[in-house]
Write an enzyme that holds these catalytic residues in place. Sequence first.
Site, short mmCIF file in Angstrom:
data_model
loop_
_atom_site.label_atom_id
_atom_site.label_comp_id
_atom_site.label_asym_id
_atom_site.label_seq_id
_atom_site.Cartn_x
_atom_site.Cartn_y
_atom_site.Cartn_z
N CYS A 187 0.88 -1.19 0.00
CA CYS A 187 0.00 0.00 0.00
C CYS A 187 0.91 1.22 0.00
CB CYS A 187 -0.91 -0.01 1.23
SG CYS A 187 -1.85 -1.55 1.43
N ALA A 188 1.51 1.52 -1.13
CA ALA A 188 2.75 2.29 -1.16
C ALA A 188 2.61 3.80 -1.29
CB ALA A 188 3.64 1.78 -2.30
N ALA A 189 1.56 4.29 -1.93
CA ALA A 189 1.48 5.73 -2.21
C ALA A 189 1.42 6.54 -0.91
CB ALA A 189 0.25 6.03 -3.06
N PRO A 190 2.06 7.73 -0.90
CA PRO A 190 2.73 8.42 -2.01
C PRO A 190 4.16 7.96 -2.29
CG PRO A 190 2.79 9.80 -0.07
CD PRO A 190 1.98 8.59 0.32
N LYS B 80 7.94 4.94 1.92
CA LYS B 80 8.58 3.70 2.36
C LYS B 80 9.22 2.96 1.20
CE LYS B 80 5.83 3.39 6.57
NZ LYS B 80 5.27 4.75 6.48
N CYS C 96 -0.45 4.64 10.85
CA CYS C 96 -0.36 5.95 11.51
C CYS C 96 -1.60 6.13 12.39
CB CYS C 96 -0.19 7.08 10.50
SG CYS C 96 -1.44 7.12 9.20
#
Length: 437
Positions: A109-112, A115, A231
């Site tokens: 779940c990479a965006a933006p 990581k 987060c």
Amino acid sequence: MAMADFASSIIGHFGESLGKEILSSMEKEQTHALVLNEERLSKEAFKSLFPAVREHPFIENAFYYDKADYDFGKSILHASGAIYIQDASAMMPVHFLNPKRGDTCIDLCAAPGGKTIDASLKIGMEGTVVSNDLSFPRAKELSSNIERLGLGNTIIMSVQPSLLSKFYGPTFDNVILDAPCSGSAMFRKNELSESDWTENKVLGNAKTQRELLEIAYSLLKEGGRLVYSTCSFSREENEDNIDYFLSIHDDMELIELPDDPRFYRPSNSKGMVYLLPCFYEGEGQFVALMKKKGDMPSIKRKAKFKENKAIKEFASSFGYEPSSIVEINEAYYGYDGELPLMNSPSPLRVGVKIAEKAKTLIPDYALSHFLKVKAIGLSLDEARRYLAGETLSLNTEDGFHIVSYNQVNLGYIKITHGLGKNHYPKGLRHIYKYIGY
């Protein structure tokens, strides 16, 4: 009512004393931090240019800054990909994961892209990061950030994570799952996150997160490491999920994380920490690090593509020697990785974009940020004018050239009889009053 409910949940989770301390810290000003791309600018040069930055306590190429001193988001360093602005706590999951050079990683779940960028800089061109986001607009933003930083070891996807599981199987040395969450650690920087928080949202996210953990598990090879982060400060999205996940996978175990007074450990767990804003200088993060038992060697599956001699020669003429050429969405990419590519749907980008497919090939902006070749150094005024899209007069030989400012590549220009046609992307052109250094 949302904040009253949130305050009750925080005190119920952490106890009255610590809960109030957390809530108080969330009323303070947000922090600002960045990751330095040392492939573009050295740490020594960066510190000499910006003496008021402070080093991150754990990450060598990361810094805190005061926005009143340096508004890095509006600087040329940001535009040129020498820095990436990222919360100082959001950097920590990949720091704990600690992928090695040459590793294979997948960011589900990479965006933006923070990581993915952290992992990419660690593994180098010897490794590959498959970076996925289900939201196509967010995946496009992710792709732009990767391009801007000049990273050549990533595959960008926008598919259901379950498709990645079916295609790759237990292939990866490292899996990054920064799961969608209720976002309580975003309250200081995004008022919408605060007004949008509900207990139902927490519970809905917790269910989705458990499904994503199963997909992450299926992608992890024996001996591989999985970092899970959110987060959020809600137990249901964090330690409850990890406890459940471990209860149904006896081949997974927590990896002990370092002791530090800035880390809060839930229930004295050695493999899970909260980075709370009352203890840790950042917006907040929950992190759990796990390992799949066993020791399976890396799966080597060399990607096979049709040979494209003409594009290889074109790339070579600019100083790039890719092992493979991939054609995606009417563009050519250089790819040096070992992981195969999903054909349907196709990746958004793979490795380094070389050129758009056309009768006359023009080297792509991404190539200029990736390459480490001699460039034409511009003055401050010339750099400003170049980034605004203006034509420049440069006394050098005809042809395409990379232009730079303070040794950081900006993009391409085509010289014809001393006149330089600007090839900086039109969508990125900007008049910089503040160039950043």
